[in-house]
Enzyme design. Structure first.
Site, mmCIF file in Angstrom:
data_model
loop_
_atom_site.group_PDB
_atom_site.id
_atom_site.type_symbol
_atom_site.label_atom_id
_atom_site.label_comp_id
_atom_site.label_asym_id
_atom_site.label_seq_id
_atom_site.Cartn_x
_atom_site.Cartn_y
_atom_site.Cartn_z
ATOM 1 N N GLN A 297 -10.166 13.423 -2.737
ATOM 2 C CA GLN A 297 -9.216 13.117 -3.779
ATOM 3 C C GLN A 297 -9.035 14.317 -4.654
ATOM 4 O O GLN A 297 -9.792 14.629 -5.509
ATOM 5 C CB GLN A 297 -9.699 11.901 -4.510
ATOM 6 C CG GLN A 297 -8.808 11.512 -5.661
ATOM 7 C CD GLN A 297 -9.189 10.168 -6.143
ATOM 8 O OE1 GLN A 297 -9.985 9.488 -5.612
ATOM 9 N NE2 GLN A 297 -8.593 9.828 -7.228
ATOM 10 N N ASP B 277 7.450 -1.690 5.229
ATOM 11 C CA ASP B 277 7.448 -0.411 5.937
ATOM 12 C C ASP B 277 6.911 -0.608 7.353
ATOM 13 O O ASP B 277 7.060 -1.686 7.927
ATOM 14 C CB ASP B 277 6.593 0.598 5.150
ATOM 15 C CG ASP B 277 7.132 2.010 5.235
ATOM 16 O OD1 ASP B 277 6.992 2.621 6.310
ATOM 17 O OD2 ASP B 277 7.687 2.508 4.245
ATOM 18 N N ASP C 37 -9.283 4.041 0.808
ATOM 19 C CA ASP C 37 -8.630 4.444 -0.432
ATOM 20 C C ASP C 37 -7.510 3.488 -0.837
ATOM 21 O O ASP C 37 -6.771 3.771 -1.783
ATOM 22 C CB ASP C 37 -8.067 5.858 -0.285
ATOM 23 C CG ASP C 37 -8.266 6.697 -1.539
ATOM 24 O OD1 ASP C 37 -8.827 6.177 -2.513
ATOM 25 O OD2 ASP C 37 -7.856 7.876 -1.545
ATOM 26 N N HIS D 179 3.794 6.096 8.388
ATOM 27 C CA HIS D 179 4.680 6.196 7.233
ATOM 28 C C HIS D 179 4.305 5.224 6.119
ATOM 29 O O HIS D 179 4.212 5.594 4.938
ATOM 30 C CB HIS D 179 6.112 5.952 7.705
ATOM 31 C CG HIS D 179 7.164 6.133 6.668
ATOM 32 N ND1 HIS D 179 7.643 5.094 5.900
ATOM 33 C CD2 HIS D 179 7.857 7.221 6.275
ATOM 34 C CE1 HIS D 179 8.586 5.532 5.085
ATOM 35 N NE2 HIS D 179 8.734 6.825 5.292
ATOM 36 N N ASN E 204 -11.041 6.535 -7.167
ATOM 37 C CA ASN E 204 -12.431 6.352 -6.768
ATOM 38 C C ASN E 204 -13.148 7.659 -6.448
ATOM 39 O O ASN E 204 -14.126 7.674 -5.697
ATOM 40 C CB ASN E 204 -12.498 5.426 -5.552
ATOM 41 C CG ASN E 204 -11.628 5.929 -4.401
ATOM 42 O OD1 ASN E 204 -11.045 7.018 -4.485
ATOM 43 N ND2 ASN E 204 -11.540 5.153 -3.341
ATOM 44 N N ASN F 284 18.084 10.669 3.066
ATOM 45 C CA ASN F 284 17.795 12.087 3.310
ATOM 46 C C ASN F 284 18.944 12.852 3.946
ATOM 47 O O ASN F 284 18.718 13.850 4.622
ATOM 48 C CB ASN F 284 16.583 12.215 4.238
ATOM 49 C CG ASN F 284 15.310 11.701 3.630
ATOM 50 O OD1 ASN F 284 15.210 11.566 2.425
ATOM 51 N ND2 ASN F 284 14.335 11.403 4.459
ATOM 52 N N ALA G 246 19.757 1.175 -0.839
ATOM 53 C CA ALA G 246 19.806 1.940 -2.092
ATOM 54 C C ALA G 246 21.059 1.661 -2.905
ATOM 55 O O ALA G 246 21.051 1.800 -4.130
ATOM 56 C CB ALA G 246 19.692 3.435 -1.797
ATOM 57 N N SER H 9 11.578 8.906 0.963
ATOM 58 C CA SER H 9 10.551 7.895 1.225
ATOM 59 C C SER H 9 9.338 8.095 0.344
ATOM 60 O O SER H 9 8.648 7.143 -0.022
ATOM 61 C CB SER H 9 10.103 7.960 2.692
ATOM 62 O OG SER H 9 10.944 7.236 3.538
#
Length: 615
Positions: free
Chosen positions: A180, A213, A222, A244, A257, A337, A348, A416
């Protein structure tokens, strides 16, 4: 189908992959950054506009984002999972079958749907080889279903179109994913300075985020995966088979963490909702089924992120989203994109979602001092990002480091990656304002974002360059600013019998810290009298003493004895009585509240309450 808007540029040193970090995404017009030496589930079938494929693959001749890489639209679909309806013999071959979404009129019942389905079955009963397949049913965003009809069979389509119960019949479409250590994206928007202080090892958020997704790595250490559901045929769980979705989830909500990365809303409960397959493609009909599922659980789900889209429109999808937002779920969507106007890209272009464009950030600070990328210079609008009046807000979306399947991490780029930054921010706001509506969350994000007039503070508070249009969307910004006490309300009730006035003042803290003093300011001319504290909530009983004021004074000061740290998001209530004139005429006014720490520094405020009336 929808395409997820990005691609990985580093996949944890896997032997069969060669990483070519170019700072761009493979999908939807973004140059490839990772090439698989072997043919596996992550390999894409692509066509390029011209013969410049080599310039996209080899770093010695890196192309620009104008080298448009496109997914083939002729991708073969796989058999669609039967979620709840009777499973007919079905060949999901798009050369033989057409998929349709059917929306019944408002007020229709599930019985109306059943009647229509029986009519369709009866009409198709003579053809025992090529009969329709009922795929998804919708109950919460509207009453309807999706169906696959043999191509050329106009009879079944006419039965549906001519039924008076039917409002919308539209051909199903495919969407694709838009492609991290403290990630630069979190740092750039000052997520480490927000109310949860992402990255200090202590931040956590009591909120739920749905990641629609390719799925999410259900066992990633995590990520706090709370629920999972798949709407993709041939899959039995929402475990990520592409990468993704896991990457998107980490941006929004990776745990704080001391390992890997940290998200904008650290440790938020993740709902892994798989709507895209292993190639990053999915059907709008299945996305509607997922939204229907989330709407059924709107009392639990706060935010939904959609890092996919298509250059298309869908009345059925818009209706589903609008109805789901009305139920209280905030939706964020990648702008796309293609470096073009986002108004032609769904979802969108739905005005009730938050559409997110992407900027380049390589050093976690404003000022444009970081290194450049193929998507543009540091703190510049990303060259691949869609733009226009449809876009609501911008966020970092280039070379974003986040979680990846198999307990790993990867760098990816695209709108994304920008969208989950905003999803996490919306979740933060919901965690401290649980009753806030989607429109209020949206407005709050806009109002706190960096503007073109914002002067760079050397950290994350500053705008970007290169906006390609005259619609200057704000740049996401999260750092706590004084004056952000939440939900400050004050009421006063006069009691003629006891000749007393009772005040109730409530507010919610926005900053963690040891509150030593609370000042409550009244407008000039307000009769306050001597304050006698009756009750407190949020600060231990017996720990507060109050000083009175005169009839012409305006301030009551509460002193907290042996102040303890009060966490951000704590509801505090002060109820006290005053000797007052109960005959004072009723009128509307407000109070202003300020919290001060043990060093006499302002924690939150001064914040004015909403108006109230003396009763």
């Amino acid at each position: 189908m929808a395409r997820h808007l990005c691609r990985a540029s580093n996949i944890n040193n896997k032997a069969l992959l060669v990483s070519i970090i170019m700072g761009v995404c493979l999908s939807s017009s973004i140059a490839t950054t990772t090439i698989a030496r072997s043919i596996d589930a992550m390999a894409y079938r692509v066509t390029v506009d011209d013969d410049r494929l080599s310039s996209l693959l080899y770093p010695s001749s890196v192309g620009t984002f104008d080298d448009r890489v496109k997914f083939r639209q002729s991708m073969q679909a796989t058999p669609t999972q039967d979620h709840s309806m009777e499973n007919y013999n079905y060949v999901n071959d798009m050369n033989i079958y057409d998929r349709y979404i059917v929306v019944l009129r408002e007020g229709s019942s599930t019985e109306d749907r059943s009647t229509l389905i029986e009519e369709i079955k009866k009409d198709s009963s003579l053809d025992q080889i090529r009969i329709p397949q009922f795929i998804d049913e919708y109950n919460n965003v509207f009453v309807g279903f999706s169906i696959s009809i043999p191509r050329g069979d106009t009879n079944i389509l006419k039965v549906i179109q001519n039924n008076p119960r039917v409002e919308i019949v539209e051909k199903d479409q495919q969407v694709h994913m838009f492609a991290q250590t403290l990630p630069t994206g979190v740092n750039r928007v000052d997520g480490d300075l927000s109310s949860t202080e992402s990255g200090n090892g202590q931040g956590s958020v009591d909120v739920d985020i749905a990641i629609l997704d390719t799925g999410v790595d259900l066992d990633h250490p995590d990520l706090n995966v709370y629920r999972e559901r798949t709407f993709v045929s041939g899959t039995s769980s929402a475990d990520d088979d592409e990468g993704h979705g896991t990457h998107v989830a980490g941006i929004a909500a990776a745990k704080d963490n001391n390992m890997g990365v940290v998200g904008i809303a650290p440790g938020a409960r993740i709902w892994a909702v798989k709507v895209l397959d292993s190639t990053g493609s999915g059907f709008i009909s299945d996305i509607i089924a997922a939204i229907d599922y989330l709407t059924q659980n709107a009392d639990q789900v706060d935010v939904g992120n959609m890092s996919f889209g298509c250059e298309c429109s869908s009345s059925a999808l818009d209706t589903a989203l609008n109805n789901s937002v009305e139920k209280g779920i905030v939706y964020t969507a990648a702008a796309g994109n293609d470096g073009s106007d986002a108004s032609s890209f769904s979802p969108a272009n739905n005005p009730n979602v938050i559409a997110v464009s992407a900027i380049v950030d390589t050093d976690g600070k404003c000022g444009g001092q970081g290194h450049s990328t193929t998507a543009g210079g540091d703190d510049a609008f990303a060259s691949f990002s869609n733009f226009g009046s449809t876009v609501d807000i911008a966020a970092p979306g280039v070379l974003i480091y986040s979680t990846f399947p198999d307990d790993s991490y990867a760098t990816m780029s695209g709108t994304s990656m920008a969208s989950p930054h905003v999803a996490g921010a919306a979740a933060l706001l919901k965690s401290i304002q649980p009753t806030a509506t989607p429109s209020q969350i949206k407005e709050s994000l806009f109002s706190t974002g960096s503007k073109p007039s914002t002067i760079c503070d050397g950290n994350g508070h500053g705008y970007f360059t290169g906006d390609p249009d005259q619609f200057h969307e704000p740049l996401l910004y999260l750092k706590h600013q004084p004056g952000s006490l939440l939900y400050v309300f004050a009421t006063q009730t006069n009691n003629i019998g006891t000749i007393k006035s009772y005040y109730d003042i409530v507010f919610r803290t926005s900053t963690s810290g040891p509150i030593k003093q609370i000042d409550v300011d009244f407008p000039p001319g307000t009769y306050v009298g001597v304050s006698l504290l009756v009750e407190t909530v949020g600060i231990g009983p017996g720990k507060i003493s109050a000083s009175g004021t005169t009839a012409t004074g305006q301030t009551i000061t509460y002193t907290v004895n042996n102040a303890d740290t009060i966490p951000a998001g704590t509801n505090i209530r002060l109820q006290f009585s005053n000797i007052a004139n109960p005959q004072e005429p009723s009128r509307s006014y407000s109070v202003t509240v300020t919290t001060i720490d043990s060093n006499n520094l302002v924690l939150d405020g001064p914040t004015q309450s909403r108006s109230y009336i003396i009763k």
